[in-house]
Structure formats: structure tokens, C-alpha cells
Write a protein that holds these residues in place. Structure first.
Motif, PDB file in Angstrom:
ATOM      1  N   VAL A   1       0.839  -1.204   0.000  1.00  0.00           N
ATOM      2  CA  VAL A   1       0.000   0.000   0.000  1.00  0.00           C
ATOM      3  C   VAL A   1       0.869   1.247   0.000  1.00  0.00           C
ATOM      4  O   VAL A   1       0.609   2.213  -0.733  1.00  0.00           O
ATOM      5  CB  VAL A   1      -0.934  -0.004   1.220  1.00  0.00           C
ATOM      6  N   GLU A   2       1.929   1.246   0.808  1.00  0.00           N
ATOM      7  CA  GLU A   2       2.796   2.417   0.907  1.00  0.00           C
ATOM      8  C   GLU A   2       3.514   2.691  -0.419  1.00  0.00           C
ATOM      9  O   GLU A   2       3.686   3.844  -0.818  1.00  0.00           O
ATOM     10  CB  GLU A   2       3.820   2.220   2.031  1.00  0.00           C
ATOM     11  N   CYS A   3       3.920   1.606  -1.101  1.00  0.00           N
ATOM     12  CA  CYS A   3       4.566   1.786  -2.406  1.00  0.00           C
ATOM     13  C   CYS A   3       3.608   2.377  -3.428  1.00  0.00           C
ATOM     14  O   CYS A   3       3.987   3.234  -4.244  1.00  0.00           O
ATOM     15  CB  CYS A   3       5.117   0.451  -2.908  1.00  0.00           C
ATOM     16  N   ALA A   4       2.354   1.926  -3.375  1.00  0.00           N
ATOM     17  CA  ALA A   4       1.351   2.471  -4.295  1.00  0.00           C
ATOM     18  C   ALA A   4       1.133   3.958  -4.034  1.00  0.00           C
ATOM     19  O   ALA A   4       1.031   4.767  -4.971  1.00  0.00           O
ATOM     20  CB  ALA A   4       0.048   1.698  -4.143  1.00  0.00           C
ATOM     21  N   LEU A   5       1.047   4.333  -2.773  1.00  0.00           N
ATOM     22  CA  LEU A   5       0.888   5.746  -2.424  1.00  0.00           C
ATOM     23  C   LEU A   5       2.098   6.561  -2.851  1.00  0.00           C
ATOM     24  O   LEU A   5       1.967   7.687  -3.344  1.00  0.00           O
ATOM     25  CB  LEU A   5       0.670   5.877  -0.909  1.00  0.00           C
TER      26      LEU A   5
ATOM     27  N   LEU B   1       4.213   5.867  -5.312  1.00  0.00           N
ATOM     28  CA  LEU B   1       4.208   5.988  -6.779  1.00  0.00           C
ATOM     29  C   LEU B   1       3.194   7.019  -7.246  1.00  0.00           C
ATOM     30  O   LEU B   1       3.434   7.765  -8.200  1.00  0.00           O
ATOM     31  CB  LEU B   1       3.925   4.628  -7.407  1.00  0.00           C
ATOM     32  N   ALA B   2       2.037   7.070  -6.557  1.00  0.00           N
ATOM     33  CA  ALA B   2       1.020   8.066  -6.915  1.00  0.00           C
ATOM     34  C   ALA B   2       1.537   9.477  -6.665  1.00  0.00           C
ATOM     35  O   ALA B   2       1.305  10.396  -7.455  1.00  0.00           O
ATOM     36  CB  ALA B   2      -0.253   7.802  -6.121  1.00  0.00           C
TER      37      ALA B   2
ATOM     38  N   ARG C   1       2.107  12.469  -9.461  1.00  0.00           N
ATOM     39  CA  ARG C   1       1.547  13.824  -9.360  1.00  0.00           C
ATOM     40  C   ARG C   1       2.634  14.877  -9.467  1.00  0.00           C
ATOM     41  O   ARG C   1       2.480  15.896 -10.142  1.00  0.00           O
ATOM     42  CB  ARG C   1       0.792  13.969  -8.036  1.00  0.00           C
ATOM     43  N   MET C   2       3.761  14.633  -8.801  1.00  0.00           N
ATOM     44  CA  MET C   2       4.859  15.590  -8.857  1.00  0.00           C
ATOM     45  C   MET C   2       5.429  15.685 -10.265  1.00  0.00           C
ATOM     46  O   MET C   2       5.779  16.773 -10.736  1.00  0.00           O
ATOM     47  CB  MET C   2       5.952  15.169  -7.875  1.00  0.00           C
ATOM     48  N   SER C   3       5.499  14.532 -10.965  1.00  0.00           N
ATOM     49  CA  SER C   3       6.010  14.544 -12.338  1.00  0.00           C
ATOM     50  C   SER C   3       5.081  15.321 -13.253  1.00  0.00           C
ATOM     51  O   SER C   3       5.535  16.048 -14.142  1.00  0.00           O
ATOM     52  CB  SER C   3       6.150  13.094 -12.838  1.00  0.00           C
ATOM     53  N   ALA C   4       3.762  15.187 -13.021  1.00  0.00           N
ATOM     54  CA  ALA C   4       2.801  15.916 -13.842  1.00  0.00           C
ATOM     55  C   ALA C   4       2.923  17.415 -13.625  1.00  0.00           C
ATOM     56  O   ALA C   4       2.857  18.209 -14.571  1.00  0.00           O
ATOM     57  CB  ALA C   4       1.378  15.455 -13.503  1.00  0.00           C
ATOM     58  N   VAL C   5       3.144  17.831 -12.384  1.00  0.00           N
ATOM     59  CA  VAL C   5       3.298  19.252 -12.082  1.00  0.00           C
ATOM     60  C   VAL C   5       4.545  19.802 -12.752  1.00  0.00           C
ATOM     61  O   VAL C   5       4.551  20.876 -13.333  1.00  0.00           O
ATOM     62  CB  VAL C   5       3.358  19.477 -10.549  1.00  0.00           C
ATOM     63  N   VAL C   6       5.654  19.036 -12.667  1.00  0.00           N
ATOM     64  CA  VAL C   6       6.910  19.477 -13.294  1.00  0.00           C
ATOM     65  C   VAL C   6       6.742  19.590 -14.804  1.00  0.00           C
ATOM     66  O   VAL C   6       7.231  20.545 -15.443  1.00  0.00           O
ATOM     67  CB  VAL C   6       8.046  18.481 -12.956  1.00  0.00           C
ATOM     68  N   GLU C   7       6.024  18.637 -15.426  1.00  0.00           N
ATOM     69  CA  GLU C   7       5.814  18.662 -16.884  1.00  0.00           C
ATOM     70  C   GLU C   7       4.996  19.884 -17.311  1.00  0.00           C
ATOM     71  O   GLU C   7       5.314  20.533 -18.305  1.00  0.00           O
ATOM     72  CB  GLU C   7       5.107  17.370 -17.326  1.00  0.00           C
ATOM     73  N   ILE C   8       3.971  20.209 -16.536  1.00  0.00           N
ATOM     74  CA  ILE C   8       3.146  21.368 -16.867  1.00  0.00           C
ATOM     75  C   ILE C   8       3.971  22.644 -16.744  1.00  0.00           C
ATOM     76  O   ILE C   8       3.883  23.542 -17.601  1.00  0.00           O
ATOM     77  CB  ILE C   8       1.929  21.439 -15.921  1.00  0.00           C
TER      78      ILE C   8
END
Length: 428
Positions: free
Chosen positions: A407-411, A413-414, A418-425
């Protein structure tokens, strides 16, 4: 019909030997008013009887209304919940702080005789010493209150609430900080200090308001002082845990001056409790303890063993502290029984009893060592308070769960997504 009740013969002998006789029952034989007034401020001297001996006693003024209303009368049986024996009027007197009336209007039990011959002389009016005010109703001559030694210094154990003139000498063993407290009507200041005399008797001394300001900087720990004038009263045991029924409050007439030879050498009034007996003490009990301590500031330095004595230590239920640490810092947190049981897989009681279990190799230390460096998810309750002008952060563990790594790994990775999406934008 007179109720069936049996006085304990020679109870007065026991009372004079020690102050911890449990609720002795004595009979009231006579009383007299020591003041001119006939109201609740009156002070009464009474004579008590145990079936064999009788003895002079002083009744706390708070019970004057019982005599005035005839609720407490000659022949009554009294149970004394709180009392002390002191030297008053050049003889031994019982001072009654708290009592309960068991029976009233009973006939005399036995043939009374005074335990102390000088009391019989006083009550018969044959004493020729200087007299103080007493009730003319009984025609009794009372000698003046004198407990002082040849140098006019009273031992602390001889003080009583009905003395008007006294002087004491002793060493300050403990000085407390000035405290400020407010009420809807005013703001007040208070500080107190403890003194010990050459016989090892201690007493608490308290100052309020401008009296506190006057004496605070004059009083020094371990210095010797002479003190006279002030109010001697029953100690408030909620705040005062000294082994003394009385305490002193200073006023504008009090005289406090430093002296050189009040107590020579070390006088210790400590009553040490064995460490293995502390577990049987009630919560919030005050104890004196002594033992060997080690300097643990530097685990790699030469071991230093010292003898450490602690006076008036509070006994409290153990609240285990497990240090928590993440990648930023560490924090001490308190874990109560259920949380501690979840972390250690053992209750506090069973953990304690392990040290006496010779059938297992498990020890309290080994169980605690097994959980060090294990990872948990903690939920904390944080409070901030002030102590001695310093801010304290107190953390309490309200929940501790083991980590489900899937569960912790899934969180994690999520979060990365999200951080990667913010950096891309932001890049576009």
C-alpha cells in the motif's frame, strides 16, 4: 438506654507516644472558653478521657460552634481524625484538628486520673506560675504558654497554632520560585521555603503579596535564619507533603534575619523509601529515594558512579516513552498501555513481571531492544504548554500500525506521478 461502647484503655498513652494512632475515641469530660467572646471565634480548652487517664486538649476554633450550640457536650464520645501532641502550658497537650461526634450525653466510663500531675494542679487552681486569660466559670489558673529553650528558641516540634509568642531557628532546605496567580478581583504573588532545625524537624513557610516581594531575595537555600512572629496553622496537605501537621504564614510583623549557627553540620530529615517498595506506593505519593547513579552523557567515557538522593519525588504511573525518528529529526513521544502493548506485543504488567520469571530467557530489555529501529505509522496528539517560562512540546501516540509496504509503495508511486505531472506542466 446508654449505647454499648467500650473506650480503649490507655489510648492516651499511645497518643502521646505517636501522632498516627488511627482515629482514637475519647470522652469529653469538661471544657472552658479561653477568650472573652462567646462566638465562633472562641477557643476552647477541653479535658479528654480514655477510660483510665485524662489529658488537657485544645479544640480547633472551627468546632467552637458545636459547643455554643450544645451539639458537643460533656459526656460526648469523640473520634479524632487528625491531631498532634505538643508542649503547651508547660505540659503535654493534645491539639485536635479534625473530629467526629460518635455519641453524646453519655455517663462517665471508669475513674479518671490525670496522666500528667502538673495538669491536675492546673485544673485545681494550685499552679502559681504566671497566668493568661481563662474562663472564670471554672476558676482555673493557666500558666503562660512557654516552649522556648534557654536561648529563647523554640524547637519546631514544640510549635502549636495557639502560640502568640515564639522564635525558631533553622536552615533553609528548599526555596521555591515566586509564582504569580490571578483571580477576578486581584493578582497575587506567593513563594514558600522549607526550614529544618537542629533536631531534624521540618516546616513549610509561605509568603504572599508584598510580604513575598520583601523576603524573596533575602531567603537563600542552605542559609541559616532566625524567625519570629507569624501565623501558625494546620498544613494544607494537598500542597505541603512535609512530615509536619503545621505550617507558618509570614505577615508584616514577622521578623526574619540571618544567623550564623542555627544548624551546624548536615541534618537530614529524609525518610528514604527503598526503590523496590515504590511500586506499592499510591499514585502522586511523595517519597525520598537514594541510590547509585551513572553518568551516561558519554557512553564511551570512563564510567562515573555517584550517590544520588532525591527528596519529595512524585510517584506516578509509568508512561513509556519511545523515541520516534524520521529523515528530518527525532521526537520523544508517550505511549500508554494499549499503544505500548501493540508496539511491544506484551502488556506493561507482564513486561514488569518478566524480571522475576526465571523460567524464560526473555527480559524487559531484550523485548524493548527487539522493536528498536522497526518502522511504524504513528498518529500523534501534540500539545504545547509553558513550564518555567519555557515552551514544551508534548507528543502522545494515539495510534501505531505496522507498515503495509504494498500500500505504501502504491501511495509513493502516486505521489511521484503527481509531482512529475506538475513538473511537466511547469516545463511546457
Amino acid at each position: 438506654m446508654q449505647p454499648e461502647i467500650q473506650l480503649t484503655s490507655h489510648e492516651i498513652l499511645s497518643i502521646n507516644a505517636r501522632d498516627d494512632v488511627p482515629s482514637p475515641i475519647l470522652q469529653l469530660l469538661s471544657f472552658e472558653n479561653l477568650t472573652d467572646s462567646e462566638d465562633v471565634s472562641s477557643q476552647y480548652r477541653i479535658v479528654l478521657f480514655d477510660g483510665t487517664h485524662m489529658q488537657l486538649s485544645i479544640l480547633s476554633p472551627k468546632y467552637s460552634d458545636l459547643l455554643l450550640s450544645n451539639t458537643l457536650k460533656i459526656g460526648s464520645m469523640l473520634s479524632m481524625a487528625s491531631f498532634a501532641c505538643r508542649n503547651v502550658w508547660n505540659t503535654r497537650v493534645i491539639i485536635i484538628f479534625n473530629l467526629a461526634i460518635k455519641f453524646t450525653n453519655l455517663a462517665l466510663f471508669g475513674k479518671p486520673r490525670y496522666l500528667f500531675k502538673e495538669q491536675e494542679q492546673q485544673m485545681l487552681g494550685r499552679d502559681t506560675s504566671p497566668t493568661s486569660k481563662c474562663s472564670l466559670k471554672f476558676g482555673i489558673h493557666m500558666p503562660s504558654v512557654q516552649h522556648e529553650t534557654s536561648d529563647n528558641i523554640s524547637p519546631l516540634k514544640a510549635l502549636n497554632p495557639f502560640q502568640n509568642k515564639w522564635s525558631i531557628k533553622g536552615r533553609v532546605t528548599n526555596k521555591r520560585k515566586m509564582h504569580h496567580y490571578s483571580s477576578p478581583k486581584s493578582s497575587r504573588r506567593v513563594f514558600s521555603f522549607d526550614m529544618i532545625d537542629v533536631e531534624g524537624t521540618e516546616i513549610r513557610i509561605t509568603c504572599f503579596g508584598d510580604i513575598a516581594e520583601m523576603h524573596y531575595h533575602r531567603v537563600e537555600a542552605r542559609a541559616n535564619y532566625c524567625l519570629s512572629k507569624g501565623t501558625i496553622r494546620e498544613a494544607k496537605t494537598k500542597w505541603n507533603k512535609l512530615n509536619n501537621h503545621l505550617e507558618i504564614t509570614l505577615d508584616h510583623n514577622s521578623i526574619l534575619k540571618r544567623c550564623d549557627a542555627a544548624v551546624n553540620g548536615e541534618v537530614n530529615a529524609s525518610r528514604f523509601t527503598s526503590i523496590n517498595e515504590i511500586m506499592y506506593c499510591s499514585n502522586n505519593t511523595l517519597v525520598d529515594v537514594i541510590g547509585l547513579g551513572e553518568d551516561l552523557k558519554n557512553m564511551h567515557a570512563t564510567q562515573i558512579v555517584v550517590v544520588l538522593a532525591v527528596n519529595n519525588a512524585h510517584v506516578g504511573y509509568f508512561n513509556g516513552k519511545i523515541m520516534l525518528q524520521d529523515h528530518t529529526d527525532s521526537l520523544w513521544a508517550t505511549a500508554f498501555d494499549e499503544i505500548g502493548k501493540n508496539l511491544l506485543n506484551i502488556s506493561a504488567k507482564d513486561l514488569y513481571m518478566l524480571q522475576y520469571d526465571l523460567t524464560t530467557a526473555r527480559t524487559p530489555q531484550s523485548i524493548i531492544k527487539d522493536v528498536v529501529l522497526l518502522s511504524f505509522i504513528f498518529t500523534l496528539s501534540i500539545t504545547i504548554d509553558m513550564y518555567n517560562s519555557h515552551t514544551r512540546i508534548k507528543a502522545t501516540i494515539t495510534k501505531a500500525t505496522t507498515i503495509d509496504f504494498q500500500v505504501e509503495c502504491a501511495l509513493l508511486l502516486a505521489d511521484i506521478a503527481r509531482m512529475s505531472a506538475v513538473v511537466e506542466i511547469q516545463t511546457n
